[in-house]
Design a protein around this motif. Structure first.
Motif, PDB file in Angstrom:
ATOM      1  N   THR A  97       0.873  -1.140   0.131  1.00 38.81           N
ATOM      2  CA  THR A  97       0.804  -0.249   0.086  1.00 38.81           C
ATOM      3  C   THR A  97       0.909   1.594  -0.051  1.00 38.81           C
ATOM      4  O   THR A  97       0.567   2.378  -0.534  1.00 38.81           O
ATOM      5  N   MET A  98       2.260   0.991   0.227  1.00 41.67           N
ATOM      6  CA  MET A  98       2.844   2.410   0.552  1.00 41.67           C
ATOM      7  C   MET A  98       3.888   2.433  -0.241  1.00 41.67           C
ATOM      8  O   MET A  98       5.019   3.652  -0.354  1.00 41.67           O
TER       9      MET A  98
ATOM     10  N   GLY B   1       3.622   3.062  -3.124  1.00 43.25           N
ATOM     11  CA  GLY B   1       2.922   4.696  -4.355  1.00 43.25           C
ATOM     12  C   GLY B   1       4.238   5.654  -3.742  1.00 43.25           C
ATOM     13  O   GLY B   1       4.507   6.655  -4.900  1.00 43.25           O
ATOM     14  N   LEU B   2       4.189   5.677  -2.399  1.00 41.05           N
ATOM     15  CA  LEU B   2       5.062   6.504  -2.085  1.00 41.05           C
ATOM     16  C   LEU B   2       6.673   6.569  -3.180  1.00 41.05           C
ATOM     17  O   LEU B   2       6.660   7.673  -2.997  1.00 41.05           O
TER      18      LEU B   2
ATOM     19  N   SER C 159      -5.256  13.631  -3.275  1.00 38.13           N
ATOM     20  CA  SER C 159      -4.700  12.390  -3.028  1.00 38.13           C
ATOM     21  C   SER C 159      -4.678  11.412  -2.544  1.00 38.13           C
ATOM     22  O   SER C 159      -4.191  10.348  -2.472  1.00 38.13           O
TER      23      SER C 159
ATOM     24  N   SER D 299      -4.744   9.806  -5.823  1.00 34.52           N
ATOM     25  CA  SER D 299      -3.282   9.107  -5.959  1.00 34.52           C
ATOM     26  C   SER D 299      -2.567   8.032  -5.591  1.00 34.52           C
ATOM     27  O   SER D 299      -2.338   7.256  -5.862  1.00 34.52           O
ATOM     28  N   MET D 300      -3.231   7.753  -3.795  1.00 30.14           N
ATOM     29  CA  MET D 300      -3.299   6.898  -3.275  1.00 30.14           C
ATOM     30  C   MET D 300      -3.853   5.373  -3.831  1.00 30.14           C
ATOM     31  O   MET D 300      -3.366   4.091  -4.306  1.00 30.14           O
TER      32      MET D 300
ATOM     33  N   ASN E 169      -1.745   2.121  -6.388  1.00 30.85           N
ATOM     34  CA  ASN E 169      -2.214   0.758  -5.683  1.00 30.85           C
ATOM     35  C   ASN E 169      -3.159  -0.112  -6.607  1.00 30.85           C
ATOM     36  O   ASN E 169      -2.580  -1.502  -6.639  1.00 30.85           O
TER      37      ASN E 169
ATOM     38  N   THR F 170      -6.617  -2.838  -2.654  1.00 32.41           N
ATOM     39  CA  THR F 170      -7.490  -2.292  -3.270  1.00 32.41           C
ATOM     40  C   THR F 170      -8.636  -2.923  -3.122  1.00 32.41           C
ATOM     41  O   THR F 170      -9.824  -2.801  -3.534  1.00 32.41           O
TER      42      THR F 170
ATOM     43  N   SER G  53     -10.606   4.163  -9.524  1.00 30.80           N
ATOM     44  CA  SER G  53      -9.378   5.525  -8.453  1.00 30.80           C
ATOM     45  C   SER G  53     -10.003   7.469  -8.918  1.00 30.80           C
ATOM     46  O   SER G  53     -10.391   7.939  -8.517  1.00 30.80           O
TER      47      SER G  53
END
Length: 224
Positions: free
Chosen positions: A24-25, A27-28, A75, A78-79, A83, A96, A209
């Motif tokens: 999940t993280m 994407g950062l 945001s 984007s998240m 994902n 997701t 999304s």
């Protein structure tokens, strides 16, 4: 080893590791480079997307919106998009596709809108329960219908996103599992079909999304 078709969506059995939710993280990792590297086409494209979304969400929120409120929905977009895309890569867990994540995003967002609306714009929220021009006889029924439709909003947001992610991945998995039993001609046909489905899934990743972010924006615009 997968025990059944849905095992790939189970974080406790998928690759036998408990670190699946870390995807999940991931994407950062795609974002920070634009802050210290020379701007590339990727940076220009992403800035263009953000500006376009900002202008669209600003229109949806109206003139009474607080400055910077569009950043919440950008945001969120984007998240979810990162994902969705990461889930198309092999051995990356699709977070997701789980109601745990989608409900975690939808429920607090909807609840905060409701609390803000009922505390600050109580009469405005009451007027939403009865559409204009409703006959007096139908008013009690309309209040029930509008209340129910309002209550199921976080559920529909969450289920829509999770179901669309699961459906495409399941279809790709089902078709991929038949490859070992096909001859050369059918395998070539299967590969072309899989590539077309992958393109469709890429489009679905963006669309879902976008739909999630736009609907959240519309729900927030109703409480002002």
């Amino acid at each position: 080893m997968m025990t059944n078709l849905f095992s790939s969506f189970d974080p406790s059995t998928y690759l036998n590791t408990s670190l699946n939710w870390l995807s999940t993280m991931l994407g950062l990792l795609f974002l920070p480079s634009m802050f210290w590297l020379i701007p590339s086409r990727y940076n220009f494209m992403w800035n263009k997307i953000i500006i376009t979304l900002h202008n669209e969400f600003k229109i949806l929120l109206g003139n009474n919106s607080i400055k910077g409120s569009t950043l919440i929905f950008i945001s969120l977009f984007s998240m979810i998009m990162f994902n969705n895309f990461l889930g198309l890569f092999p051995y990356i867990f699709t977070s997701t596709s789980h109601l745990i994540l989608t409900l975690t995003l939808a429920l607090p967002l909807w609840l905060s809108f409701m609390i803000y609306g009922w505390f600050n714009h109580t009469m405005h929220m009451f007027t939403h329960l009865v559409p204009q021009g409703t006959p007096s006889v139908l008013m009690p029924f309309m209040v029930c219908i509008e209340t129910i439709s309002n209550m199921i909003r976080p559920g529909t947001l969450a289920v829509r996103l999770a179901a669309n992610m699961i459906a495409g991945h399941l279809l790709l998995t089902l078709l991929g599992n038949t490859g070992s039993m096909l001859n050369l001609f059918l395998i070539n046909f299967l590969i072309i079909t899989q590539l077309l489905l992958l393109m469709l899934e890429s489009a679905v990743a963006i669309i879902q999304s976008y739909v999630f972010a736009v609907l959240s924006t519309l729900y927030s615009s109703e409480v002002n």
